[in-house]
Design a protein around this motif. Structure first.
Motif, short mmCIF file in Angstrom:
data_model
loop_
_atom_site.label_atom_id
_atom_site.label_comp_id
_atom_site.label_asym_id
_atom_site.label_seq_id
_atom_site.Cartn_x
_atom_site.Cartn_y
_atom_site.Cartn_z
N UNK A 479 0.84 -1.21 0.00
CA UNK A 479 0.00 0.00 0.00
C UNK A 479 0.87 1.26 0.00
N UNK A 480 1.91 1.25 0.82
CA UNK A 480 2.76 2.43 0.90
C UNK A 480 3.47 2.73 -0.41
N UNK A 481 3.89 1.69 -1.12
CA UNK A 481 4.55 1.90 -2.40
C UNK A 481 3.60 2.51 -3.42
N UNK A 482 2.34 2.06 -3.41
CA UNK A 482 1.34 2.60 -4.34
C UNK A 482 1.04 4.06 -4.00
N UNK A 483 0.83 4.33 -2.71
CA UNK A 483 0.50 5.70 -2.30
C UNK A 483 1.66 6.66 -2.57
N UNK A 484 2.88 6.17 -2.48
CA UNK A 484 4.04 7.02 -2.76
C UNK A 484 4.05 7.49 -4.21
N UNK A 485 3.44 6.70 -5.10
CA UNK A 485 3.36 7.08 -6.51
C UNK A 485 2.09 7.87 -6.82
N UNK A 486 0.99 7.55 -6.17
CA UNK A 486 -0.29 8.19 -6.49
C UNK A 486 -0.52 9.48 -5.69
N UNK A 487 0.09 9.58 -4.53
CA UNK A 487 0.13 10.83 -3.76
C UNK A 487 -1.23 11.41 -3.37
N UNK A 488 -2.10 10.65 -2.74
CA UNK A 488 -3.25 11.30 -2.11
C UNK A 488 -2.81 12.12 -0.90
N UNK A 489 -1.59 11.86 -0.47
CA UNK A 489 -0.94 12.65 0.57
C UNK A 489 0.53 12.82 0.18
N UNK A 490 1.09 13.98 0.53
CA UNK A 490 2.52 14.23 0.35
C UNK A 490 3.12 14.35 1.74
N UNK A 491 4.00 13.41 2.08
CA UNK A 491 4.59 13.37 3.41
C UNK A 491 5.84 14.24 3.45
N UNK A 492 5.96 15.05 4.48
CA UNK A 492 7.07 15.99 4.60
C UNK A 492 8.17 15.44 5.50
N UNK A 493 7.88 15.27 6.79
CA UNK A 493 8.90 14.73 7.68
C UNK A 493 8.28 14.21 8.97
N UNK A 494 8.98 13.26 9.58
CA UNK A 494 8.63 12.78 10.91
C UNK A 494 9.08 13.83 11.92
N UNK A 495 8.17 14.19 12.79
CA UNK A 495 8.44 15.25 13.76
C UNK A 495 9.30 14.72 14.91
N UNK A 496 10.25 15.52 15.33
CA UNK A 496 10.93 15.31 16.60
C UNK A 496 10.44 16.41 17.54
N UNK A 497 9.72 16.01 18.56
CA UNK A 497 9.09 16.97 19.46
C UNK A 497 10.13 17.67 20.31
N UNK A 498 9.96 18.99 20.46
CA UNK A 498 10.89 19.81 21.25
C UNK A 498 10.10 20.43 22.40
N UNK A 499 10.51 20.12 23.61
CA UNK A 499 9.84 20.60 24.82
C UNK A 499 10.76 21.55 25.58
N UNK A 500 10.15 22.55 26.19
CA UNK A 500 10.86 23.41 27.12
C UNK A 500 10.51 23.01 28.54
N UNK A 501 11.51 22.81 29.37
CA UNK A 501 11.32 22.24 30.71
C UNK A 501 11.81 23.22 31.77
N UNK A 502 10.97 23.48 32.75
CA UNK A 502 11.35 24.35 33.85
C UNK A 502 12.20 23.64 34.88
N UNK A 503 12.83 24.42 35.75
CA UNK A 503 13.79 23.86 36.70
C UNK A 503 13.14 23.11 37.86
N UNK A 504 11.82 23.25 38.03
CA UNK A 504 11.16 22.62 39.17
C UNK A 504 10.77 21.18 38.93
N UNK A 505 11.00 20.68 37.69
CA UNK A 505 10.57 19.31 37.39
C UNK A 505 11.66 18.52 36.67
N UNK A 506 11.54 17.21 36.78
CA UNK A 506 12.29 16.28 35.93
C UNK A 506 11.31 15.70 34.92
N UNK A 507 11.64 15.80 33.64
CA UNK A 507 10.72 15.36 32.60
C UNK A 507 11.47 14.65 31.48
#
Length: 524
Positions: A479-507
């Motif tokens: 399915x993925x190979x077919x969709x990569x050619x037919x493009x009902x969706x254009x995938x950009x990138x896998x997200x790497x989440x970026x969090x800001x953490x305060x000094x009062x917690x361990x996260x």
């Protein structure tokens, strides 16, 4: 140069943006919530409540755990509602409200329930609640989570703490369904006596934190559940502040107004790390930023050459390096490593050929600026959409950019009323390729993409009930190979989440993007 720093390409992007003629704009305004410091984590005064305050970019949709379809909703609601089981950090299923489970036959699963659980209103949690919860989500097609639970045919009560769950056929991802939003347990007695409207005004679950206040688009306040079966929760109060504007979230973190923020812009990473009381945490998540394209007859994007031109016009690696500050992985599939059915041959792959993109537009019969596209996007991804619009404009498209608030975007997605394209980051709470690709089944694609490929339909339908893991993997990879050619969706990138953490917690963030307050530790 550190991987998260903004690179030289940002200057190029800005120059490109100045040359665009894209329509639309961002009319969003940050909701500040209350002023002052909401957080008292680590206070040495015995009388001071332990308060954890988290800033989120959008509000939840409601307290009906069956009628939400956003990750930010689940990230909040997991603190109020429990599942029968959940995934640990390695993806293994661990018990929560269920003590144990077994598969009796191809369509029957038996669950033994904990006998020491109470809802926040004092009602005991029993098999009747499992029956009410799962049969409701399975039968009410108006609920946003229904499509992932309609496979449940019935829930049979064996005794107060034993249930048999019957599916309408073999279901290879049945346990995955029960460990995600949509399977949060609801109090049957309370709802049947008081009604759903009363429940939504004063919701109760079985989780470590219970409802206190909801000021829509401002804040959610939860308090410690002293009767929680898992022991005394770590925090006295848990506050989620809705702050759509990224710059405002960063300011609140730096001034101590919140303890934790998500979606930190790459331009603010160095400032947060350089500050004395804040730090950055980064992790790959299962979310893929993508464009969903309408293939409805008569649409500009119904032409496969136009869709290919869109794909080739976008320099995805440049977007990752600049706007995302290096926090992302380009991909031609939305099934990322670690999820069932992933195709490694399409991961870390990208196509970029603007000259060929321009030529494809000409071949499709469009002159300069004649191929007009609408692009809708939630304000959270505004900057990405602006850069994509600039790249599309450069090869000959005209782009009308519509930046929307989260609630308006969600409503438009539910009603399937987007134009040629919309940009969205889609996660994978099922940890399975079906979560990504069932949107291209005929019944779900109708009105959204209007994608229709009999071969893909047959593969997806077969994979829904295929208990042979190796064969099922091959089906999804095809399915993925077919969709990569037919493009009902254009995938950009896998997200790497970026969090800001305060000094009062361990996260330590997880790939599921959840904010489990019990896994966030106050510092003394």
């Amino acid at each position: 140069m550190r991987r998260w720093q903004v690179k030289g390409m940002t200057v190029v992007m800005v120059l490109m943006l100045l040359l665009t003629a894209c329509g639309g704009g961002n009319n969003t305004a940050a909701v500040e919530g209350s002023t002052g410091n909401d957080s008292n984590a680590g206070s040495t005064a015995d009388t001071s409540p332990m308060v954890l305050t988290i800033a989120i970019p959008a509000d939840i949709q409601s307290f009906d755990v069956h009628n939400n379809n956003t990750t930010v909703s689940e990230a909040v609601l997991v603190n109020m509602y429990d599942y029968l089981l959940r995934n640990d950090v390695d993806g293994n299923k661990v018990p929560v409200l269920a003590e144990s489970w077994e598969q009796v036959d191809d369509t029957t699963w038996r669950f033994k329930l904990r006998s020491d659980v109470k809802f926040h209103n004092g009602d005991p949690f029993t098999a009747a609640d499992v029956k009410y919860t799962l049969e409701r989500i399975a039968t009410d097609s108006a609920l946003k989570q229904n499509s992932l639970y309609k496979q449940i045919k019935a829930v049979n009560i064996i005794d107060d703490y034993t249930v048999d769950i019957i599916t309408d056929g073999p279901d290879p991802i049945f346990l995955n369904r029960l460990s995600r939003m949509g399977s949060g347990m609801l109090p049957s007695k309370y709802i049947e006596e008081q009604g759903m409207e009363a429940f939504l005004a004063a919701p109760v679950g079985t989780g470590p934190y219970k409802f206190q206040k909801w000021a829509k688009d401002d804040r959610i306040e939860l308090v410690r559940n002293d009767d929680y079966f898992g022991g005394t929760p770590k925090w006295d109060e848990l506050v989620f502040r809705t702050i759509p504007e990224a710059s405002t979230r960063v300011s609140e973190l730096l001034t101590g107004g919140v303890d934790l923020i998500s979606d930190v812009p790459s331009t603010d990473v160095e400032r947060i790390e350089a500050a004395e009381n804040t730090s950055i945490a980064i992790t790959p998540v299962q979310r893929v930023l993508q464009l969903i394209l309408r293939m409805t007859e008569g649409s500009v994007t119904a032409d496969p050459k136009v869709r290919e031109a869109i794909d080739l016009a976008i320099d995805k690696q440049a977007i990752v390096d600049s706007i995302a500050g290096g926090s992302g992985v380009v991909t031609r599939t939305s099934v990322t490593p670690g999820n069932f059915g992933a195709d490694p041959s399409l991961y870390e792959q990208t196509l970029y050929d603007p000259d060929r993109a321009a030529a494809l537009l000409t071949e499709a019969g469009y002159g300069e600026g004649e191929a007009a596209l609408s692009l809708s996007v939630q304000s959270q991804y505004k900057e990405y959409a602006e850069v994509v619009s600039a790249m599309l404009t450069k090869v000959g498209f005209t782009v009308n950019l519509d930046v929307m608030e989260a609630s308006a975007f969600s409503e438009k997605m539910s009603s399937k009323t987007f134009g040629e394209m919309f940009m969205i980051g889609i996660g994978n709470s099922l940890n399975d390729a079906s979560n990504n690709y069932n949107r291209f089944l005929l019944d779900r694609a109708k009105g959204e993409t209007d994608y229709n490929n009999p071969e893909v339909e047959a593969l997806l339908q077969a994979a829904l009930t295929n208990m042979n893991a190796e064969e099922r993997t091959r089906q999804y990879q095809q399915v993925q190979q077919i969709l990569a050619e037919e493009r009902p969706a254009v995938y950009l990138f896998q997200v790497e989440a970026v969090y800001g953490v305060g000094s009062r917690i361990d996260y330590k963030p997880g790939k599921d993007e959840m904010f489990y307050a019990e896994e966030i530790t106050p510092k003394n």
